[in-house]
Design an enzyme around this catalytic site. Structure first.
Site, PDB file in Angstrom:
ATOM      1  N   ASP A   1      44.203  38.986  35.608  1.00  0.00           N
ATOM      2  CA  ASP A   1      44.371  40.220  36.374  1.00  0.00           C
ATOM      3  C   ASP A   1      43.022  40.840  36.736  1.00  0.00           C
ATOM      4  OD1 ASP A   1      44.097  40.715  33.643  1.00  0.00           O
ATOM      5  OD2 ASP A   1      45.561  42.344  33.573  1.00  0.00           O
TER       6      ASP A   1
ATOM      7  N   ARG B   1      19.119  26.854  66.522  1.00  0.00           N
ATOM      8  CA  ARG B   1      19.895  27.439  67.597  1.00  0.00           C
ATOM      9  C   ARG B   1      19.474  26.898  68.954  1.00  0.00           C
ATOM     10  NH1 ARG B   1      19.379  31.906  71.020  1.00  0.00           N
ATOM     11  NH2 ARG B   1      21.400  32.675  71.722  1.00  0.00           N
TER      12      ARG B   1
ATOM     13  N   GLU C   1      33.648  33.220  53.990  1.00  0.00           N
ATOM     14  CA  GLU C   1      32.861  32.047  53.611  1.00  0.00           C
ATOM     15  C   GLU C   1      33.118  31.610  52.176  1.00  0.00           C
ATOM     16  OE1 GLU C   1      31.695  34.863  54.898  1.00  0.00           O
ATOM     17  OE2 GLU C   1      31.033  34.332  56.924  1.00  0.00           O
TER      18      GLU C   1
ATOM     19  N   LYS D   1      47.743  40.712  25.798  1.00  0.00           N
ATOM     20  CA  LYS D   1      46.546  39.981  25.374  1.00  0.00           C
ATOM     21  C   LYS D   1      46.627  39.776  23.869  1.00  0.00           C
ATOM     22  CE  LYS D   1      41.596  39.903  26.526  1.00  0.00           C
ATOM     23  NZ  LYS D   1      40.612  40.400  27.503  1.00  0.00           N
TER      24      LYS D   1
END
Lengths: 613, 613
Positions: A151, A469, A362, A243
């Site tokens: 979580d 480029r 990304e 937990k």
């Protein structure tokens, strides 16, 4: 197993698994028992409830279901599950976290049942997405992918990147399980035990959700079965858990994260667990015999560039992908919404079924690529060089999965010009160089780019290709070879005074300097260091013997790039070395102005040479 | 302006602004006019509709509203707004994207009205969050923060990190505006013009949402006003817009992203716009006179460590934060849910109102820190060294905002031991070294850590401090000084054969080697290179003159770290240099085993020295 017997056996298995978790962590003296205990029932039911399909005798079966522990710190549970399946001995479990054990603190691929290394949070869902994408669209197999999530890690943005993309690609074969134990490392999570907070958010991202009690085996089994019926929609099981579940003094207690029980506490915990049947072994269902469609490699096309027409290396990258695909039918191409800049769109147009749009996300793109690699694909992924920094953690982690991924970063350096520094890749070489055994390539012309993309497809491992480029002249012929780790000595006489080492855009500046200096009777050696890592030490050493200084020139920050790669090639450098690199704050302007401004132009090279001579 | 007059004036202003957008991009020959045109009405209404409060004559006014263009490529609009406000001349607009102009391709802080550099997408909301956090909790000022977002960039996970945190911190002073033009760079966005997709998701994250027509000025004004009435809930205005709005042949057309009109197209566009009143100037409302509460610097506390009790440098980091805060009341501490590991919790316990839990969302943590910096704070932010890789893009971008942020990464290197490679920071030095003018520090003991945290607070700029997990001996006294760019020569005789340069954990290995070798009659020089960048060139050069080789030893990958920093300190290295670093796949184990395994232990140093001698 069937009917009421199943939960009862599962209960006994869960107890055995809890025992393994406690014994292995106490023996190790560290680890995360409480984060393992909370997810024990969820995972026991999955693996041994007849739901998960995996041929234990045929681990490489292409149609085995896949299980990823995104919460990698629950590794004691992960290992315990395979022990309960009979594939890890209790003795092996007790080597956990010890030097030389395949059972590392967080799972790595040293452990044969780990699909990928995890432990940096928020990455498993992306990896699962890659595997699910493969099953649904590429191999067309009915296997399912399960991802166990914590979580706390839902706070990572990468999770939401994966959630949106999984819904977009309708991945009904992807099932996430969030172990909502409400406690992070240092206290309560952002939403604690408010399960509706997760449900609301995840539903809004287009997933089906199942909110359950993560310790009720019947409820868990039913949730998985409902999940299997989903069509075109991925499913998230959101489980309320405790937990430290099963050990009263650990349950829901803060301060027990990443902490093993000492011997005394351990004995007390065992007393609470009660009788454990160490001979019990869980059964895992078998997958059906589905195999992926085969693709026969065909011959790749020819490289054709008119010698007199400049072409951007980024365009050559796109051309090369399209050209070589027939020979490498395992190739898959991903791009982060800039395929018309990286030119991966050239591939997309020809082979749309092998291309996936990853949008501007990304981190998830890299995780997805890792998932595709796990299923035997060769992912080529591209964005602006600068924007791979977004996914450095995923890139870093992929080395621990022994990944075979090809990264292509376009728009490298200040030479992109007017768009300004936010778009300039100036730290990409440094970033990819840090990856163990990575290959870092930086071609200057279209022909060498094409050749290096071929090398990339052949190479197994993490490989980065940096493209430029603007259009650059063609200087090589298609018969030239560009092995990884090589270089090209482009200008050489018996009388060279200084060696200039360059790559990519600065190579042309070096050639320009050579031309000007030659007319003044000064001869320099010019080396195209297209392979930044590994670096061609022999050629550099020869240059150090033949000339009286080395100058490196790169369109990249001074740290960690070509200059330092050259320096690190020598343990003993007999001559001076000077590094020209981007050292002042870059800005917008024409490419030529910026090369001048940063002192990495032809003029800067000539000036430095004259200073030395 | 009031009543019906307002929209009419706003319309005329919007037309003027569209004219500026078109003229500046056509003059530049590049840029993003269509992405600017879609947001023109949204921003015109905000700035000139009496809503935005900014004292143009007092730009540093602490209570000015804040405007961030997260979609930085809409910079032509950004500059045009300030032109319409009378603060940029038309002549200046025509310098956009040219070398030397403050109007760069994407906004940087070279432009005086840019709060922060943007252009790498998905970062502006985090920056705004930092500013809003400051207004609400620290400076207690009524200024508002507005962030213009693109729809494409909502795919970035970092946006969702910011969304969840803003809701968590109840930032009703933060208003986002999504310009949903439906088109990304290479085609339709994931959700196109489905505004409900955004509304659903963003509402589920706890924001108030307003869905509007982004070209209807009345509707826009009303939406802002409703947003201003929100209490404890941040507001997102989700506006349906048309990319290229106002020029028929650009409207909603693919293929026009990042492309300027040529002269002919420009003339045609102007004819469509119709009459433009170039004398028109928009009025911006003034903020009230609120000033932040002052904090008077007090004296910092004393450093106290018993000389015989080892202390982890990460703990010293936490101690130092607490100790120096009285002297630096601008300090704010952030942590990504590991404050009990980085020990920033020591500060939190003492000054809870100056500490913000950022949960496991490192990207947003760095963006938030940048926002706090923008409002004059000194953010100290911490997580595991490895996990800062998650935010490399935000770190990279912060240099273009001339940020003053202190990063502290704990759990560096293989010496963390059992947790394994996913948790080991092995590329952090390389990453932070690439940042222009960054400072990279790596202390070995608690005292030097305390001193370097003081240096960090005094230094203006991006600074990284690497700490170690395990306890290390105290070797310095509180009277020692540790200037940035310095080093400590810890062992030196007139007869040193070899120099060992180390930092952090490996320093103790070097000292151990010194001890062993001394007993064998071999003397070595040992340098504590606690400042990896800038590096102490003078001391290294002296060592190169005095000894016959240099050995660098670091608990970091070989690329871009201490070894390469030392190599780059020399243009002319008269002696051999050998770099011991992490070069084989790390794994779980005891710290000592791993130092041995990687060849960066005392024994490895001694072995290398004996090879050389």
């Amino acid at each position: 197993m069937a009917g009421k017997e199943k939960p009862r056996t599962l209960e006994r298995l869960a107890k055995l698994i809890r025992y393994y978790i406690l014994s292995s962590t106490t023996e190790a003296g560290s680890g995360h028992p409480t984060s393992s205990l909370s997810a024990t029932d969820l995972m026991t039911a999955l693996l041994f409830g007849g739901l998960f399909r995996f041929d234990l005798e045929h681990q490489q079966h292409p149609n085995n279901d896949r299980l990823i522990f995104s919460k990698g710190h629950a590794s004691p549970l992960f290992y315990a599950l395979w022990a309960a399946a009979g594939k890890v001995t209790e003795e092996e479990l007790l080597t956990m976290r010890k030097f030389g054990s395949t059972l590392e603190g967080h799972p790595t691929v040293a452990f044969t049942y780990a699909e990928a290394a995890t432990g940096s949070l928020g990455q498993g869902l992306s990896i699962g997405l890659g595997m699910a994408l493969n099953a649904k669209y590429l191999d067309k197999l009915p296997y399912r992918v399960f991802v166990l999530l914590g979580d706390s890690e839902m706070a990572e943005g990468s999770q939401w990147e994966a959630l949106q993309l999984a819904a977009h690609y309708k991945l009904d074969n992807l099932i996430g399980i969030i172990d909502v134990n409400g406690l992070g490392q240092r206290g309560e999570t952002m939403y604690g035990h408010d399960l509706s907070a997760y449900k609301k958010r995840i539903s809004s991202f287009g997933w089906k959700t199942e909110v359950i009690d993560g310790h009720n085996l019947d409820e868990i089994l039913r949730a998985y079965k409902r999940a299997f019926r989903s069509r075109d929609v991925p499913v998230m099981i959101i489980a309320k858990t405790v937990k430290g579940k099963g050990v009263s003094f650990l349950e829901n207690k803060n301060g027990w994260h990443g902490k093993a029980l000492n011997r005394e506490e351990y004995e007390q915990a065992l007393r609470e667990l009660g009788e454990i049947d160490k001979t019990l072994r869980g059964e895992i269902a078998k997958p059906d015999g589905s195999e992926p469609d085969g693709h026969t490699p065909l011959k790749r096309g020819e490289i054709v560039y008119p010698a007199d027409k400049p072409v951007a290396t980024r365009r050559a990258y796109g051309n090369a992908l399209k050209r070589i695909y027939p020979e490498f039918p395992g190739m898959v191409v991903l791009d982060a919404e800039v395929s018309n800049s990286t030119f991966s769109e050239i591939f997309q147009k020809e082979y749309p079924e092998r291309f996936f749009e990853m949008y501007i996300a990304e981190q998830n793109m890299v995780g997805t690529a890792l998932g595709l690699h796990c299923r035997g694909k060769i992912p080529f992924i591209s964005t602006f060089a600068a924007f791979f920094t977004r996914a450095f953690d995923q890139i870093r982690m992929s080395q621990y999965s022994k990944a075979n991924i090809k990264f292509s970063g376009s728009h490298a350096g200040v030479s992109i010009g007017e768009d300004g520094p936010s778009q300039m890749g100036l730290e990409d070489l440094a970033m990819f160089r840090t990856i163990l055994n990575s290959v870092v390539l930086y071609p200057c012309d279209a022909v060498s780019t094409e050749k290096l993309v071929e090398e990339a497809a052949l190479h197994k491992g993490i490989l980065y290709l940096r493209t430029t480029r603007k259009d650059t002249p063609i200087i090589y012929s298609k018969d030239d070879e560009f092995p990884i780790g090589g270089s090209k000595v482009l200008r050489k006489t018996g009388n060279d005074s200084i060696t200039v080492v360059a790559a990519g855009i600065t190579l042309y500046e070096a050639l320009g300097a050579w031309e000007d200096l030659k007319n003044q009777g000064i001869f320099i050696r010019v080396i195209d260091l297209y392979s930044i890592k590994p670096v061609d030490e022999a050629t550099l050493r020869q240059a150090a013997r033949d000339t009286k200084a080395i100058i490196t020139v790169e369109d990249h920050f001074a740290e960690g790039g070509l200059g330092e790669a050259v320096r690190s090639a020598f343990d003993n450098l007999p001559i001076p070395i000077h590094s020209l690199a981007v050292r002042i704050m870059p800005k917008s302007g024409k490419p030529e102005e910026l090369l001048e401004y940063e002192g990495i132009s032809k003029n800067a090279i000539i000036k430095k040479i004259k200073e030395i001579l």
